[in-house]
Design a protein around this motif. Structure first.
Motif, mmCIF file in Angstrom:
data_model
loop_
_atom_site.group_PDB
_atom_site.id
_atom_site.type_symbol
_atom_site.label_atom_id
_atom_site.label_comp_id
_atom_site.label_asym_id
_atom_site.label_seq_id
_atom_site.Cartn_x
_atom_site.Cartn_y
_atom_site.Cartn_z
ATOM 1 N N THR A 240 0.824 -1.215 0.000
ATOM 2 C CA THR A 240 0.000 0.000 0.000
ATOM 3 C C THR A 240 0.854 1.260 0.000
ATOM 4 O O THR A 240 0.324 2.347 -0.080
ATOM 5 C CB THR A 240 -0.922 0.031 1.232
ATOM 6 N N GLY A 241 2.189 1.120 0.125
ATOM 7 C CA GLY A 241 3.010 2.324 0.111
ATOM 8 C C GLY A 241 4.445 2.077 0.517
ATOM 9 O O GLY A 241 5.358 2.690 0.000
ATOM 10 N N ASP A 242 4.646 1.163 1.451
ATOM 11 C CA ASP A 242 6.008 0.867 1.894
ATOM 12 C C ASP A 242 6.757 0.106 0.817
ATOM 13 O O ASP A 242 6.140 -0.568 -0.012
ATOM 14 C CB ASP A 242 5.975 0.017 3.172
ATOM 15 N N PRO A 243 8.096 0.185 0.815
ATOM 16 C CA PRO A 243 8.850 -0.602 -0.157
ATOM 17 C C PRO A 243 8.592 -2.102 0.042
ATOM 18 O O PRO A 243 8.548 -2.589 1.178
ATOM 19 C CB PRO A 243 10.308 -0.257 0.167
ATOM 20 N N ALA A 244 8.403 -2.810 -1.056
ATOM 21 C CA ALA A 244 8.080 -4.236 -0.985
ATOM 22 C C ALA A 244 9.173 -5.020 -0.269
ATOM 23 O O ALA A 244 8.896 -5.977 0.453
ATOM 24 C CB ALA A 244 7.872 -4.784 -2.392
ATOM 25 N N LYS A 245 10.399 -4.558 -0.438
ATOM 26 C CA LYS A 245 11.542 -5.246 0.179
ATOM 27 C C LYS A 245 11.428 -5.240 1.700
ATOM 28 O O LYS A 245 11.657 -6.257 2.348
ATOM 29 C CB LYS A 245 12.818 -4.523 -0.261
ATOM 30 N N ASP A 246 11.046 -4.073 2.240
ATOM 31 C CA ASP A 246 10.916 -3.968 3.690
ATOM 32 C C ASP A 246 9.807 -4.873 4.205
ATOM 33 O O ASP A 246 9.940 -5.531 5.240
ATOM 34 C CB ASP A 246 10.620 -2.516 4.096
ATOM 35 N N VAL A 247 8.690 -4.880 3.472
ATOM 36 C CA VAL A 247 7.559 -5.706 3.903
ATOM 37 C C VAL A 247 7.955 -7.181 3.871
ATOM 38 O O VAL A 247 7.637 -7.955 4.781
ATOM 39 C CB VAL A 247 6.333 -5.438 3.002
ATOM 40 N N PHE A 248 8.692 -7.537 2.822
ATOM 41 C CA PHE A 248 9.137 -8.929 2.708
ATOM 42 C C PHE A 248 10.068 -9.293 3.864
ATOM 43 O O PHE A 248 9.945 -10.353 4.473
ATOM 44 C CB PHE A 248 9.845 -9.129 1.367
ATOM 45 N N LYS A 249 10.979 -8.392 4.188
ATOM 46 C CA LYS A 249 11.911 -8.631 5.300
ATOM 47 C C LYS A 249 11.151 -8.792 6.611
ATOM 48 O O LYS A 249 11.435 -9.686 7.410
ATOM 49 C CB LYS A 249 12.882 -7.457 5.416
ATOM 50 N N ASP A 250 10.176 -7.894 6.817
ATOM 51 C CA ASP A 250 9.388 -7.969 8.047
ATOM 52 C C ASP A 250 8.623 -9.279 8.126
ATOM 53 O O ASP A 250 8.483 -9.871 9.204
ATOM 54 C CB ASP A 250 8.414 -6.788 8.124
ATOM 55 N N ALA A 251 8.127 -9.748 6.963
ATOM 56 C CA ALA A 251 7.403 -11.026 6.953
ATOM 57 C C ALA A 251 8.335 -12.160 7.361
ATOM 58 O O ALA A 251 7.951 -13.059 8.109
ATOM 59 C CB ALA A 251 6.816 -11.283 5.576
ATOM 60 N N CYS A 252 9.580 -12.116 6.882
ATOM 61 C CA CYS A 252 10.568 -13.129 7.272
ATOM 62 C C CYS A 252 10.819 -13.062 8.773
ATOM 63 O O CYS A 252 10.887 -14.096 9.450
ATOM 64 C CB CYS A 252 11.879 -12.918 6.526
ATOM 65 N N GLN A 253 10.933 -11.825 9.287
ATOM 66 C CA GLN A 253 11.140 -11.661 10.728
ATOM 67 C C GLN A 253 9.958 -12.240 11.500
ATOM 68 O O GLN A 253 10.138 -12.958 12.482
ATOM 69 C CB GLN A 253 11.282 -10.166 11.084
ATOM 70 N N ASP A 254 8.744 -11.924 11.043
ATOM 71 C CA ASP A 254 7.536 -12.440 11.693
ATOM 72 C C ASP A 254 7.560 -13.957 11.748
ATOM 73 O O ASP A 254 7.246 -14.567 12.772
ATOM 74 C CB ASP A 254 6.285 -11.987 10.929
ATOM 75 N N LEU A 255 7.937 -14.561 10.616
ATOM 76 C CA LEU A 255 7.957 -16.021 10.542
ATOM 77 C C LEU A 255 9.005 -16.579 11.505
ATOM 78 O O LEU A 255 8.776 -17.598 12.159
ATOM 79 C CB LEU A 255 8.234 -16.461 9.107
ATOM 80 N N MET A 256 10.126 -15.885 11.613
ATOM 81 C CA MET A 256 11.158 -16.333 12.544
ATOM 82 C C MET A 256 10.675 -16.257 13.984
ATOM 83 O O MET A 256 10.914 -17.163 14.783
ATOM 84 C CB MET A 256 12.422 -15.477 12.384
ATOM 85 N N VAL A 257 9.983 -15.158 14.301
ATOM 86 C CA VAL A 257 9.448 -15.014 15.664
ATOM 87 C C VAL A 257 8.442 -16.122 15.940
ATOM 88 O O VAL A 257 8.432 -16.740 17.015
ATOM 89 C CB VAL A 257 8.801 -13.616 15.828
ATOM 90 N N MET A 258 7.604 -16.403 14.946
ATOM 91 C CA MET A 258 6.623 -17.488 15.104
ATOM 92 C C MET A 258 7.331 -18.810 15.370
ATOM 93 O O MET A 258 6.954 -19.565 16.261
ATOM 94 C CB MET A 258 5.781 -17.613 13.834
ATOM 95 N N CYS A 259 8.359 -19.091 14.565
ATOM 96 C CA CYS A 259 9.103 -20.349 14.724
ATOM 97 C C CYS A 259 9.693 -20.443 16.120
ATOM 98 O O CYS A 259 9.619 -21.483 16.771
ATOM 99 C CB CYS A 259 10.239 -20.414 13.709
ATOM 100 N N GLN A 260 10.278 -19.339 16.574
ATOM 101 C CA GLN A 260 10.880 -19.327 17.895
ATOM 102 C C GLN A 260 9.832 -19.653 18.943
ATOM 103 O O GLN A 260 10.064 -20.470 19.844
ATOM 104 C CB GLN A 260 11.479 -17.930 18.150
ATOM 105 N N HIS A 261 8.652 -19.050 18.773
ATOM 106 C CA HIS A 261 7.589 -19.291 19.753
ATOM 107 C C HIS A 261 7.106 -20.743 19.684
ATOM 108 O O HIS A 261 6.870 -21.366 20.723
ATOM 109 C CB HIS A 261 6.440 -18.328 19.501
ATOM 110 N N VAL A 262 6.970 -21.261 18.475
ATOM 111 C CA VAL A 262 6.544 -22.662 18.328
ATOM 112 C C VAL A 262 7.550 -23.576 19.020
ATOM 113 O O VAL A 262 7.198 -24.479 19.782
ATOM 114 C CB VAL A 262 6.417 -23.039 16.834
ATOM 115 N N SER A 263 8.831 -23.307 18.757
ATOM 116 C CA SER A 263 9.885 -24.131 19.330
ATOM 117 C C SER A 263 9.844 -24.101 20.856
ATOM 118 O O SER A 263 9.889 -25.147 21.520
ATOM 119 C CB SER A 263 11.222 -23.616 18.805
#
Lengths: 407, 107
Positions: free
Chosen positions: B59-82
Motif C-alpha cells: 500500500t506504500g512501503d517498499p516491498a523489500k521492507d515488507v518482505f523482510k518484516d514477513a521473514c522476521q515475523d515467521l522467525m518469531v513465530m518459529c521461535q515461539h513454536v519451538s
C-alpha cells in the motif's frame, strides 16, 4: 447508503463528518450488526470445515489480515499468536510421538511437515565399495538395500560432503564380510543363536555391518603399487583420527538403528565383502535420508448432534460408525439417546450421514481449521521431539537466509 | 534476487533459489497477515527449476521492507513454536515420570 458514500468522497466539513459519524453510530447500534465480533455463520466458515455427505465446504483459510475489516474484526493472527498458540503432547515414545498443535495456520503446520519429511538431514549409505559379491543379489540392488538402512548417528555432528574427500567429519564407514561355508557353517563375527547345525543358508542382517571408526581398509589400486611401503597405503577415505576417539561417539557407538534388517541371503559357498560409506544428506535428494516414516497431521474432528437422535435411530447410528464415535445414553422411561463419546476418533468417512438428508440435518461433521493432530514416526535416527525442533530451526534458517540474500 | 522497478518500489517480485512451497507458502501467510500488503502470491515457474517467485505489492512501503518484516515475523513465530513445543514436551515427561513414581510407591 447514498449519504455515507457522499461523505466519504467529499472533503471534511464539520457538519458532514458529524452526520457521517451519526450514520455510522446508528448502523453500529443496530442489533443485527455485530461490531468487533464476527456473526456466528461467518465465524463458522472461518474456523471450521463443514463436511457434508457429498463434499466438504468452507475448506479455505482466510489469511488476509483485513478480510473482516468491514465488520471491525482484525483477522491477523500474528498479534494474538503468542497468547493463543498451544501444544499438547498426547503420546511420546522412543520412536513415535503424537501432539496437538493449536492456533496455527495450515501454511506453517504444513511447512513443518514438509521439512520433517524432506529437509531434516540424516546419515545414510551413499557409496558402496564391493570387493566380492558372489550372492544371487546384484551389486546395485545390494547397494540400494544398504542405502535404505537407517543409521543411528547424530547427523548434527557431521558435515555435508560437498565434493570434499571423505574424512572423519563427513563419512561413516561400515565393513561387511560374510561367507556361507559349504557345510553351512558361518564365518565372520559369531552371533548368538545364529549357528544351527545343518544350516545350508545364512541371512545377512544389518547387525553384520561393522563400524570402522578408522575409515576404509581398502587400498586405492592406483596408489597402492606406487606408494612406498613404510607409509600406510592410501585408502578410499582420508581419516586424520579415529572416530571412536571423539568424545561424542565414544559413549554412543554408530550403527544401524535396527540390527534385524535383512540385507541378503547367502547359499553355500557364497560370499559378500564390501565397505559402505554413509554420508549426510536430506530427504529431498533421496528418501533414504528422510528421518521420518512418515510425519503427518490431521485436523481435529468435531462431531455435533444438532437434533436428538433417539431409540432405533440411535442404535443404528452407533452400529454404522466403524470407529465407534457414538455411544448411547439412557434418558429414562426406557428411552435412549445417541451421544458423541469419542469425536477424536472420527475419520470423516461420512458413513453416518450417507443415508440421506435426514441424517445430514441432525448430525454435523466438522474439522477445526487451526487444530492439528501431528504425528511423527521417527526411523530411529533421532527422537521425534528432537526432529520437530530441528524442523522448526530449519524453517528459521530459511527466513534468515532470505533476509541476508536481500541485503 | 529482487525484480522490481526503479520508479515504484512498492511492487516487486522476489526470486528465491533452492526454495519451494515449504517456504513460499509459509511466507505468503505471514505476508497476508501484514496490513501493508495489497497483494502477495507465489509461483513456481517450472517444476524442475529450484526456484520460486514471490510477488508483493504494498500500500506504500517498499516491498523489500515488507518482505523482510514477513521473514522476521515467521522467525518469531518459529521461535515461539519451538519454545512452546519444548515446554510441552518437558511438562509431559515430568508428569509421566511423576505418575511412574506413584505406581512404584503404591506397589
Amino acid at each position: 447508503m447514498s449519504s455515507s458514500n457522499e461523505n466519504t468522497t467529499s472533503s471534511s466539513g464539520s457538519e458532514q463528518s458529524d452526520s457521517r459519524n451519526d450514520t455510522l453510530d446508528f448502523i453500529e447500534k443496530l442489533s443485527d450488526v455485530p461490531m468487533g465480533k464476527l456473526p456466528p455463520h461467518i465465524d463458522f466458515q472461518r474456523t471450521r470445515v463443514d463436511c457434508k455427505a457429498d463434499a466438504p465446504i468452507h475448506t479455505d483459510t482466510f489469511q488476509y489480515s483485513g478480510a473482516y475489516a468491514s465488520m471491525g474484526v482484525d483477522n491477523s493472527l500474528l498479534d494474538s499468536f503468542s497468547s493463543n498458540f498451544r501444544v499438547e503432547v498426547i503420546r511420546l515414545e522412543k520412536d513415535e510421538m503424537e501432539f496437538d498443535m493449536i492456533g496455527i495456520d495450515p501454511a506453517i503446520a504444513n511447512a513443518f511437515r514438509r521439512i520433517l519429511i524432506a529437509e531434516v538431514p540424516t546419515m545414510a549409505i551413499e557409496r558402496v565399495l564391493i570387493a566380492n559379491n558372489t550372492s544371487v543379489i546384484q551389486d546395485e540392488v545390494l547397494s540400494h538395500r544398504l542405502g535404505l538402512i537407517p543409521i543411528k548417528a547424530d547427523p548434527r555432528l557431521f558435515e555435508f560432503t560437498e565434493n570434499n574427500a571423505a574424512n572423519e567429519k563427513n563419512t561413516i564407514v561400515f565393513g561387511l564380510k560374510v561367507r556361507c561355508e559349504k557345510q553351512g557353517k558361518r564365518k565372520g563375527p559369531k552371533r548368538e543363536g545364529q549357528e544351527q547345525d545343518g544350516q545350508t543358508r545364512i541371512t545377512v542382517k544389518s547387525k553384520d555391518l561393522v563400524w570402522l571408526p578408522n575409515g576404509s581398509n581398502f587400498a586405492l589400486e592406483s596408489e597402492g603399487s606406487s606408494s612406498n611401503s613404510s607409509s600406510k597405503p592410501k585408502t578410499y577415505t582420508s581419516f586424520t583420527c579415529s572416530q571412536d576417539s571423539l568424545p561424542e561417539f565414544s559413549s554412543n557407538p554408530v550403527g544401524p538403528t535396527d540390527g534385524d534388517i535383512t540385507i541378503a541371503r547367502l547359499g553355500p559357498g557364497q560370499e559378500i565383502e564390501l565397505e559402505a560409506l554413509a554420508v549426510k544428506g536430506i530427504g529431498k535428494t533421496h528418501a533414504k535420508w528422510s528421518p521420518v516414516a512418515p510425519a503427518w497431521y490431521r485436523m481435529l474432528p468435531e462431531v455435533i448432534i444438532l437434533k436428538d437422535i433417539e431409540d432405533e435411530l440411535a442404535e443404528k447410528l452407533v452400529a454404522t460408525c466403524p470407529v465407534k464415535v457414538f455411544d448411547i445414553e439412557d434418558i429414562g422411561n426406557g428411552k435412549k439417546r445417541a451421544t458423541v463419546a469419542r469425536p477424536r476418533k472420527c475419520t470423516l468417512c461420512r458413513e453416518c450421514i450417507r443415508e440421506g438428508k435426514g441424517w445430514e440435518d441432525s448430525l454435523s461433521l466438522r474439522r477445526v481449521k487451526d487444530h492439528f493432530i501431528f504425528t511423527i514416526e521417527s526411523t530411529g535416527v533421532l527422537p521425534p521431539e528432537v526432529l520437530f525442533t530441528e524442523a522448526v530451526k530449519i524453517l528459521q534458517d530459511k527466513c534468515e537466509r532470505a533476509i541476508t540474500d536481500l541485503c | 534476487m529482487e525484480l522490481g522497478s526503479l520508479s515504484d518500489p512498492t511492487q516487486s517480485t522476489f526470486s528465491l533459489v533452492d526454495e519451494d512451497h515449504t517456504f513460499a507458502n509459509a511466507i505468503r501467510f505471514t505476508l497476508n497477515q501484514d496490513p501493508r500488503t495489497k497483494f502477495c502470491g507465489y509461483s513456481i515457474p517450472h517444476p524442475s527449476d529450484n526456484r520460486v517467485n514471490i510477488r508483493i505489492q504494498t500500500t506504500g512501503d517498499p516491498a523489500k521492507d515488507v518482505f523482510k518484516d514477513a521473514c522476521q515475523d515467521l522467525m518469531v513465530m518459529c521461535q515461539h513454536v519451538s519454545n512452546t513445543f519444548n515446554k510441552a514436551v518437558v511438562d509431559f515427561k515430568l508428569s509421566n515420570s511423576v505418575e511412574g513414581m506413584d505406581i512404584e510407591s503404591d506397589s
